[in-house]
Design a protein around this motif. Structure first.
Motif, PDB file in Angstrom:
ATOM      1  N   PRO A 140       2.055  -1.697 -12.334  1.00 52.58           N
ATOM      2  CA  PRO A 140       2.930  -1.458 -11.184  1.00 52.58           C
ATOM      3  C   PRO A 140       3.623  -0.105 -11.293  1.00 52.58           C
ATOM      4  N   GLY A 141       3.883   0.485 -10.136  1.00 51.97           N
ATOM      5  CA  GLY A 141       4.515   1.795 -10.117  1.00 51.97           C
ATOM      6  C   GLY A 141       5.357   1.996  -8.873  1.00 51.97           C
ATOM      7  N   LEU A 142       5.451   3.233  -8.455  1.00 55.05           N
ATOM      8  CA  LEU A 142       6.349   3.631  -7.382  1.00 55.05           C
ATOM      9  C   LEU A 142       6.087   2.882  -6.077  1.00 55.05           C
ATOM     10  N   THR A 143       4.838   2.870  -5.636  1.00 58.56           N
ATOM     11  CA  THR A 143       4.541   2.248  -4.343  1.00 58.56           C
ATOM     12  C   THR A 143       4.742   0.739  -4.367  1.00 58.56           C
ATOM     13  N   ASP A 144       4.504   0.115  -5.511  1.00 59.24           N
ATOM     14  CA  ASP A 144       4.732  -1.325  -5.620  1.00 59.24           C
ATOM     15  C   ASP A 144       6.211  -1.647  -5.422  1.00 59.24           C
ATOM     16  N   TYR A 145       7.064  -0.779  -5.969  1.00 60.37           N
ATOM     17  CA  TYR A 145       8.507  -0.972  -5.809  1.00 60.37           C
ATOM     18  C   TYR A 145       8.935  -0.699  -4.375  1.00 60.37           C
ATOM     19  N   LEU A 146       8.419   0.381  -3.784  1.00 60.75           N
ATOM     20  CA  LEU A 146       8.813   0.738  -2.423  1.00 60.75           C
ATOM     21  C   LEU A 146       8.299  -0.279  -1.406  1.00 60.75           C
ATOM     22  N   ASP A 147       7.178  -0.912  -1.714  1.00 64.49           N
ATOM     23  CA  ASP A 147       6.639  -1.961  -0.848  1.00 64.49           C
ATOM     24  C   ASP A 147       7.398  -3.280  -0.986  1.00 64.49           C
ATOM     25  N   GLY A 148       8.177  -3.394  -2.065  1.00 63.06           N
ATOM     26  CA  GLY A 148       8.888  -4.635  -2.320  1.00 63.06           C
ATOM     27  C   GLY A 148       8.084  -5.635  -3.125  1.00 63.06           C
ATOM     28  N   HIS A 149       6.882  -5.236  -3.571  1.00 63.54           N
ATOM     29  CA  HIS A 149       6.060  -6.143  -4.376  1.00 63.54           C
ATOM     30  C   HIS A 149       6.566  -6.247  -5.810  1.00 63.54           C
ATOM     31  N   GLU A 150       7.319  -5.252  -6.235  1.00 62.62           N
ATOM     32  CA  GLU A 150       7.927  -5.265  -7.571  1.00 62.62           C
ATOM     33  C   GLU A 150       9.395  -4.901  -7.403  1.00 62.62           C
ATOM     34  N   THR A 151      10.280  -5.756  -7.867  1.00 64.02           N
ATOM     35  CA  THR A 151      11.714  -5.546  -7.648  1.00 64.02           C
ATOM     36  C   THR A 151      12.448  -5.072  -8.892  1.00 64.02           C
ATOM     37  N   ARG A 152      11.818  -5.152 -10.044  1.00 60.47           N
ATOM     38  CA  ARG A 152      12.488  -4.763 -11.291  1.00 60.47           C
ATOM     39  C   ARG A 152      12.076  -3.350 -11.688  1.00 60.47           C
ATOM     40  N   VAL A 153      13.061  -2.477 -11.791  1.00 60.92           N
ATOM     41  CA  VAL A 153      12.779  -1.083 -12.124  1.00 60.92           C
ATOM     42  C   VAL A 153      12.126  -0.970 -13.493  1.00 60.92           C
ATOM     43  N   GLY A 154      12.551  -1.800 -14.424  1.00 69.20           N
ATOM     44  CA  GLY A 154      11.973  -1.741 -15.760  1.00 69.20           C
ATOM     45  C   GLY A 154      10.482  -2.004 -15.789  1.00 69.20           C
ATOM     46  N   ARG A 155       9.972  -2.687 -14.783  1.00 71.22           N
ATOM     47  CA  ARG A 155       8.545  -3.017 -14.729  1.00 71.22           C
ATOM     48  C   ARG A 155       7.686  -1.850 -14.272  1.00 71.22           C
ATOM     49  N   ILE A 156       8.277  -0.849 -13.648  1.00 72.09           N
ATOM     50  CA  ILE A 156       7.471   0.262 -13.116  1.00 72.09           C
ATOM     51  C   ILE A 156       7.567   1.517 -13.974  1.00 72.09           C
ATOM     52  N   ILE A 157       8.343   1.451 -15.049  1.00 72.51           N
ATOM     53  CA  ILE A 157       8.458   2.579 -15.981  1.00 72.51           C
ATOM     54  C   ILE A 157       7.681   2.237 -17.244  1.00 72.51           C
ATOM     55  N   HIS A 158       6.830   3.154 -17.692  1.00 73.89           N
ATOM     56  CA  HIS A 158       5.891   2.848 -18.772  1.00 73.89           C
ATOM     57  C   HIS A 158       5.939   3.907 -19.878  1.00 73.89           C
ATOM     58  N   GLU A 159       5.516   3.481 -21.060  1.00 75.23           N
ATOM     59  CA  GLU A 159       5.449   4.396 -22.202  1.00 75.23           C
ATOM     60  C   GLU A 159       4.303   5.390 -22.034  1.00 75.23           C
ATOM     61  N   THR A 160       4.479   6.565 -22.639  1.00 75.29           N
ATOM     62  CA  THR A 160       3.436   7.591 -22.620  1.00 75.29           C
ATOM     63  C   THR A 160       2.842   7.860 -23.999  1.00 75.29           C
ATOM     64  N   GLY A 161       3.481   7.325 -25.037  1.00 75.06           N
ATOM     65  CA  GLY A 161       3.068   7.672 -26.388  1.00 75.06           C
ATOM     66  C   GLY A 161       3.749   8.931 -26.891  1.00 75.06           C
ATOM     67  N   PRO A 169       4.400   5.803 -12.605  1.00 77.77           N
ATOM     68  CA  PRO A 169       3.163   6.187 -11.918  1.00 77.77           C
ATOM     69  C   PRO A 169       3.216   5.885 -10.423  1.00 77.77           C
ATOM     70  N   VAL A 170       2.170   6.309  -9.727  1.00 72.48           N
ATOM     71  CA  VAL A 170       2.077   6.086  -8.289  1.00 72.48           C
ATOM     72  C   VAL A 170       2.103   4.600  -7.968  1.00 72.48           C
ATOM     73  N   GLY A 171       1.355   3.812  -8.704  1.00 73.29           N
ATOM     74  CA  GLY A 171       1.296   2.382  -8.422  1.00 73.29           C
ATOM     75  C   GLY A 171      -0.032   1.975  -7.821  1.00 73.29           C
ATOM     76  N   ARG A 172      -0.126   0.709  -7.478  1.00 73.43           N
ATOM     77  CA  ARG A 172      -1.407   0.148  -7.048  1.00 73.43           C
ATOM     78  C   ARG A 172      -1.614   0.186  -5.539  1.00 73.43           C
ATOM     79  N   SER A 173      -0.553   0.293  -4.768  1.00 74.92           N
ATOM     80  CA  SER A 173      -0.658   0.327  -3.315  1.00 74.92           C
ATOM     81  C   SER A 173      -0.545   1.770  -2.837  1.00 74.92           C
ATOM     82  N   ARG A 174      -1.514   2.228  -2.032  1.00 75.49           N
ATOM     83  CA  ARG A 174      -1.520   3.638  -1.629  1.00 75.49           C
ATOM     84  C   ARG A 174      -1.918   3.795  -0.161  1.00 75.49           C
ATOM     85  N   VAL A 175      -1.336   3.006   0.684  1.00 82.50           N
ATOM     86  CA  VAL A 175      -1.730   3.059   2.096  1.00 82.50           C
ATOM     87  C   VAL A 175      -0.628   3.604   3.000  1.00 82.50           C
ATOM     88  N   GLY A 176       0.555   3.813   2.457  1.00 83.15           N
ATOM     89  CA  GLY A 176       1.683   4.181   3.305  1.00 83.15           C
ATOM     90  C   GLY A 176       1.867   5.651   3.566  1.00 83.15           C
TER      91      GLY A 176
END
Length: 266
Positions: A140-161, A169-176
């Motif tokens: 999940p990423g930015l678009t998932d949050y903006l779409d309302g499919h993901e409501t927890r900010v911690g879920r859309i921020i990821h490690e890079t190493g 990241p952009v996220g899984r939904s890219r139609v908007g």
């Protein structure tokens, strides 16, 4: 009299509504610093891997690293004690915007008391697929949050190493398209991720300023905007048009990028 760029850089912490951000108390900053110190990477990347990915790190030849450190220092000097949202965009697709954005984020993360968050806003052409520490792009990423499919900010921020550097990241939904950025939800998200740590610096990797309406919208949301100009392949009129498309009160200057010819070695 300060130059136009210096005046713009001094506005780097101006909020989208025109107000000034307020520095955190010493206590809150101390808590933030302690939280940053506890950050750990589940899958830390080795220097050789970072070099192959063209990401700066302490063990590499200092030429490129120092260039980004100097850029970081300039931004920090003008921001004072406040953190900020910095938009990085290019004149065209070949400007190397993502190279500059990710390495500027890495430069902030080099300091043990600071953390950086790179936000990939290239919805049509995501740029951060190689940055996930675990290699999983279906997150999940930015678009998932903006779409309302993901409501927890911690879920859309990821490690890079990369120590203290995170990716949104952009996220899984890219139609908007640009519609993702026109609502208030993005502004609220940016305020939240910036406010979590007083020493977090958010770098927004945006599409070319002349190619999409997305970047103009993002430029009005971010505190400041930086333009990446390729070493060759653009005309003076294109550069002028790109600069003119950015809000003059948020434009902090340009970076001339000659990636990939710039030597990048360990």
């Amino acid at each position: 009299m300060a130059s136009k760029i210096e005046q713009a850089l001094e506005r780097i912490t101006t909020q989208p509504d025109g107000s000034r951000s307020i520095p955190g108390t010493l206590e809150s900053r101390a808590r933030g610093t302690a939280s940053i110190a506890r950050m750990r990477e589940s899958l830390p990347r080795k220097p050789q891997a970072l070099t192959a990915m063209r990401i700066i790190h302490p063990a590499m030849t200092p030429k490129v690293t120092n260039a980004f450190r100097q850029l970081r220092t300039s931004l920090l000097r003008r921001a004072g004690s406040r953190n900020f949202l910095l938009l990085v965009t290019g004149v065209n697709e070949d400007a190397g915007t993502s190279f500059v954005a990710r390495n500027l984020a890495a430069a902030f993360a080099l300091e043990e008391t600071k953390t950086a968050l790179l936000v990939d806003c290239n919805i049509a052409h995501p740029q951060a697929s190689d940055l996930f520490a675990d290699g999983n792009e279906a997150v999940p990423g930015l678009t998932d949050y903006l779409d309302g499919h993901e409501t927890r900010v911690g879920r859309i921020i990821h490690e890079t190493g990369v120590p203290r550097m995170r990716i949104l990241p952009v996220g899984r939904s890219r139609v908007g398209g640009a519609e993702y950025f026109t609502g208030t939800r993005l502004r609220t998200l940016f305020q939240e991720i910036l406010g979590r740590y007083p020493d977090r610096y958010v770098i927004v990797d945006a599409p070319p300023i002349l190619g999409t309406a997305d970047t103009r919208i993002l430029a009005d949301i971010c505190h400041s905007a930086m333009l990446v100009i390729p070493y060759a392949g653009v005309t003076a009129s294109q550069v002028e048009a790109a600069v003119g498309s950015l809000p003059p009160d948020r434009f902090v200057g340009s970076v001339i990028n000659n990636d990939p010819p710039m030597p990048f070695s360990a």
